[in-house]
Motif scaffolding. Structure first.
Motif: not given
Length: 236
Positions: A8-26, A44-47, A105-110
């Protein structure tokens, strides 16, 4: 790493993540106004990736006005987003007067970056270390538009490479097929298949040469015919 490694890759983000597809929230602390069912929160946490948590919309056992949520984002606005859980859509508003705190939180190594802090857990067997869990903590915040732009470029590049491979493969196959058919005398000079009963030597010249070569003879050269004698000259 392998498929069983908890990466898992953890970091900070912003509310702009919600406007993109393939986003999961908890989120753990979503407050509901019992009068109008109004939901709001500030953390909120974006996955990202293929291992999001299970969908849920459940009240906190210790406080029925607080809910724990998780699900894919299906819509968003400047001050809210909508997610789904169990086939039902729920609109969650950002707490008024407060900038929402977004964790990623991302499971993508990139999505890992050079220089980030890394924590590794694992076991040692046969003198080798086998990681079971890897956590990368990013120092700089993740920018939604940059993250998804990079993903779109990668996807477009892989599709282009796949199409190019298909286009270059077909001519090679046709070329090999034409060459093999030509060796068998099954095609003409243009590479098109000949009609049944025909060959690439329609006048039989090649067949005649083959027969003569088998007999050990060379076909005699053709002689030019002399013009017939003039009858008037013969009388004189």
């Amino acid at each position: 790493m392998n498929a069983k490694t908890n990466f898992v890759v953890k970091g900070r983000g912003d509310a702009a993540f919600f406007k993109h597809s393939n986003v999961f929230v908890s989120a753990e602390n979503i407050v509901m106004n019992p009068g109008n069912k109004y939901l709001f929160g500030k953390k909120f946490t974006v996955h990202l990736g293929n291992k999001p948590p299970a969908e849920r919309f459940e009240p906190d056992p210790n406080n029925p006005s607080v809910y724990q949520i998780a699900g894919p984002v299906v819509d968003c606005a400047e001050d809210s987003f909508t997610f789904e859980a169990g086939g039902t859509s729920y609109k969650v508003n950002f707490e008024q007067g407060v900038v929402p705190e977004i964790s990623v939180e991302s499971t993508e190594p990139e999505h890992a970056a050079v220089g980030s802090a890394v924590e590794v857990e694992g076991t040692t067997r046969g003198g080798k270390f086998h990681p079971t869990a890897i956590q990368v903590t990013l120092e700089k915040p993740m920018v939604a538009d940059e993250v998804f732009a990079a993903g779109d470029k990668k996807s477009a590049k892989s599709k282009h490479a796949s199409k190019s491979a298909k286009k270059t493969t077909k001519p090679d196959k046709d070329k090999d097929k034409a060459e093999k058919s030509a060796e068998k005398g099954e095609v003409g000079t243009t590479g098109e298949p000949l009609k049944p009963g025909t060959t690439s030597d329609p006048f039989g010249l090649l067949d005649k040469d083959k027969k003569d070569s088998k007999k050990g003879k060379t076909p005699p050269p053709k002689k030019d015919k002399k013009p017939a004698a003039n009858s008037g000259d013969s009388d004189n």
